[in-house]
Write an enzyme that holds these catalytic residues in place. Sequence first.
Site, PDB file in Angstrom:
ATOM      1  N   ASN A  91     -12.648  -0.494  -4.627  1.00 42.41           N
ATOM      2  CA  ASN A  91     -12.572  -0.741  -6.069  1.00 42.41           C
ATOM      3  C   ASN A  91     -13.737  -1.641  -6.490  1.00 42.41           C
ATOM      4  O   ASN A  91     -13.851  -2.758  -6.020  1.00 42.41           O
ATOM      5  CB  ASN A  91     -11.232  -1.412  -6.386  1.00 42.41           C
ATOM      6  CG  ASN A  91     -11.157  -1.950  -7.799  1.00 42.41           C
ATOM      7  OD1 ASN A  91     -11.816  -1.460  -8.707  1.00 42.41           O
ATOM      8  ND2 ASN A  91     -10.360  -2.978  -7.980  1.00 42.41           N
ATOM      9  N   TYR A 129       0.840  -1.200   0.000  1.00 38.33           N
ATOM     10  CA  TYR A 129       0.000   0.000   0.000  1.00 38.33           C
ATOM     11  C   TYR A 129       0.878   1.253   0.000  1.00 38.33           C
ATOM     12  O   TYR A 129       0.596   2.224  -0.704  1.00 38.33           O
ATOM     13  CB  TYR A 129      -0.936  -0.003   1.208  1.00 38.33           C
ATOM     14  CG  TYR A 129      -1.956  -1.110   1.153  1.00 38.33           C
ATOM     15  CD1 TYR A 129      -3.121  -0.968   0.417  1.00 38.33           C
ATOM     16  CD2 TYR A 129      -1.737  -2.310   1.822  1.00 38.33           C
ATOM     17  CE1 TYR A 129      -4.056  -1.989   0.353  1.00 38.33           C
ATOM     18  CE2 TYR A 129      -2.668  -3.335   1.765  1.00 38.33           C
ATOM     19  CZ  TYR A 129      -3.817  -3.168   1.026  1.00 38.33           C
ATOM     20  OH  TYR A 129      -4.727  -4.185   0.958  1.00 38.33           O
ATOM     21  N   CYS A 175      -6.736  -4.908  -7.800  1.00 39.36           N
ATOM     22  CA  CYS A 175      -6.503  -4.608  -6.390  1.00 39.36           C
ATOM     23  C   CYS A 175      -5.895  -5.808  -5.658  1.00 39.36           C
ATOM     24  O   CYS A 175      -5.284  -5.643  -4.605  1.00 39.36           O
ATOM     25  CB  CYS A 175      -7.785  -4.141  -5.721  1.00 39.36           C
ATOM     26  SG  CYS A 175      -9.193  -5.245  -5.928  1.00 39.36           S
ATOM     27  N   HIS A 176      -6.022  -6.992  -6.228  1.00 36.97           N
ATOM     28  CA  HIS A 176      -5.442  -8.181  -5.603  1.00 36.97           C
ATOM     29  C   HIS A 176      -3.915  -8.149  -5.626  1.00 36.97           C
ATOM     30  O   HIS A 176      -3.276  -8.909  -4.908  1.00 36.97           O
ATOM     31  CB  HIS A 176      -5.954  -9.464  -6.292  1.00 36.97           C
ATOM     32  CG  HIS A 176      -5.598  -9.575  -7.729  1.00 36.97           C
ATOM     33  ND1 HIS A 176      -6.340  -8.955  -8.730  1.00 36.97           N
ATOM     34  CD2 HIS A 176      -4.570 -10.219  -8.351  1.00 36.97           C
ATOM     35  CE1 HIS A 176      -5.777  -9.223  -9.900  1.00 36.97           C
ATOM     36  NE2 HIS A 176      -4.708  -9.990  -9.702  1.00 36.97           N
ATOM     37  N   GLU A 204      -1.308 -15.556 -12.051  1.00 39.94           N
ATOM     38  CA  GLU A 204      -0.546 -14.549 -12.793  1.00 39.94           C
ATOM     39  C   GLU A 204       0.948 -14.861 -12.787  1.00 39.94           C
ATOM     40  O   GLU A 204       1.621 -14.701 -13.811  1.00 39.94           O
ATOM     41  CB  GLU A 204      -0.816 -13.162 -12.209  1.00 39.94           C
ATOM     42  CG  GLU A 204      -2.226 -12.713 -12.466  1.00 39.94           C
ATOM     43  CD  GLU A 204      -2.562 -11.366 -11.883  1.00 39.94           C
ATOM     44  OE1 GLU A 204      -3.667 -10.889 -12.170  1.00 39.94           O
ATOM     45  OE2 GLU A 204      -1.742 -10.784 -11.142  1.00 39.94           O
TER      46      GLU A 204
END
Length: 175
Positions: free
Chosen positions: A129, A106, A137-138, A164
Amino acid sequence: MQLCRAACPSPIGPLTVITDGEDNLCALDFDGYDERLHRLLVRYHGAALTVAETPVPRAIAKALDAYFAGAMDALQALPVRTNGSAFQERVWTALRTIGPGETLSYGALAARIGSAKASRAVGLANGANPVAIAVPCHRVIGADGSLTGFGGGIERKRWLLAHEAAHSGLFAAIA
């Protein structure tokens, strides 16, 4: 305002896709989070909105299918219409610059948008979001590398990050 709602299957459970009349993605959330989704839609699109059930727009369905099949850049071109505050929009735009398989804390995200001391505000914007996965946002984690809150649950966050990492050629230790 009229929005369109559609259900879309995915490897991590059904997704709810909300679009406007121009096929802009207004929200993407996980099945079972209807109360949260409704709250966000009212916040960003007004209390007078109506939602009609429709099929998933072809471009969105194709992009989601491609992403889950391993094409990590497939969601990048999807147009989103989130209607957040100016600060939220800065955060959400910055989220889309975090590459697949990468993570940021963050604090690092706050620094990226030029507000280094605003990590808590970045966390609030991240949590608000409305467009999961496409506005990733993950990919935001705790300063210590831990997986922190995610609207779809930590197990989905872990799955998305591992997916990912596996398809982007990056190795990531997912706690």
